[in-house]
Design an enzyme around this catalytic site. Structure first.
Site, PDB file in Angstrom:
ATOM      1  CB  VAL A 193     -69.107 -32.954 163.340  1.00  0.00           C
ATOM      2  CG1 VAL A 193     -68.724 -32.778 164.696  1.00  0.00           C
ATOM      3  CG2 VAL A 193     -70.318 -33.742 163.509  1.00  0.00           C
ATOM      4  CB  CYS A 194     -65.095 -30.931 160.080  1.00  0.00           C
ATOM      5  SG  CYS A 194     -64.991 -32.553 160.486  1.00  0.00           S
ATOM      6  N   PRO A 195     -66.966 -28.113 160.695  1.00  0.00           N
ATOM      7  CG  PRO A 195     -68.466 -27.606 159.278  1.00  0.00           C
ATOM      8  CD  PRO A 195     -67.507 -28.866 159.509  1.00  0.00           C
ATOM      9  CG  LEU A 205     -62.242 -27.087 162.057  1.00  0.00           C
ATOM     10  CD1 LEU A 205     -62.141 -27.490 160.511  1.00  0.00           C
ATOM     11  CD2 LEU A 205     -60.796 -27.160 162.584  1.00  0.00           C
TER      12      LEU A 205
END
Length: 187
Positions: free
Chosen positions: A46-48, A51
């Site tokens: 999920v993070c990329p 970001l």
């Protein structure tokens, strides 16, 4: 307990920014608006997406006088390695703070002791270094940079116009409310 109006603590950490390592400390944050965007870890799923979404809106945050800091418990070396191999992370123009000693994530109360990572927390910090707004999501729920920008703009408006408040779905230029005792009876 709420973190609204809590002054952020002292910190001095390494960051990966503009293809270089640099030091970032509390003094660098004071005097302007800041977003602290905590995420669990580099090289995750999920993070990329979050970001990258934030990177695409970064010029608008800067135009609003706000610096964005992404924060994970990874080292600045891991941030660089992720940047070097991910097309999404290469788009990031804001500093990626390294918090391997958990000083920042503990101060913002998002550190998950059992897992050694931070919750997915977003904090808007005013120029005095105080938390103006925040939300913490479950690790499997991504955030939206458009809504974060709207919340920043609302926080900035209220900070500058203390006698007015922003209603639901407020956008810059829209009507605000001026609380008064006359309005209480209408509620």
């Amino acid at each position: 307990m709420s973190l609204i109006n809590k002054e952020i603590g002292e910190f001095c950490v390494q960051a990966y920014h503009n293809e270089a390592f640099k030091e970032v400390k509390k003094e660098d944050v004071l005097g302007r608006w800041s977003i602290f965007f905590f995420y669990p870890a580099d090289f995750t799923f999920v993070c990329p997406t979050e970001l990258e979404d934030l990177a695409e809106k970064y010029p608008e945050f800067q135009a609003a006088g706000c610096e964005v800091y992404s924060v994970s418990c990874d080292t600045h070396y891991v941030h660089k390695a992720w940047h070097d191999v991910s097309d999404r992370i290469k788009k990031i123009g804001y500093p990626m703070l390294a918090d391997p000693t958990h000083v920042i994530s503990r101060d913002f109360e998002v550190y998950i002791e059992a897992d050694g990572v931070a919750e997915r927390g977003t904090f808007i910090v005013n120029p005095e270094g105080k938390i103006a707004a925040y939300e913490v999501n479950a690790g499997n729920v991504g955030r939206n940079a458009d809504e974060l920008l709207r919340k920043l703009q609302a926080c900035q408006f209220v900070y500058e116009h203390g006698d007015e408040v922003c209603p639901a779905k407020w956008q810059p230029g829209a009507e605000t409310l001026k609380p008064s005792l006359d309005l209480v009876g209408q509620l």
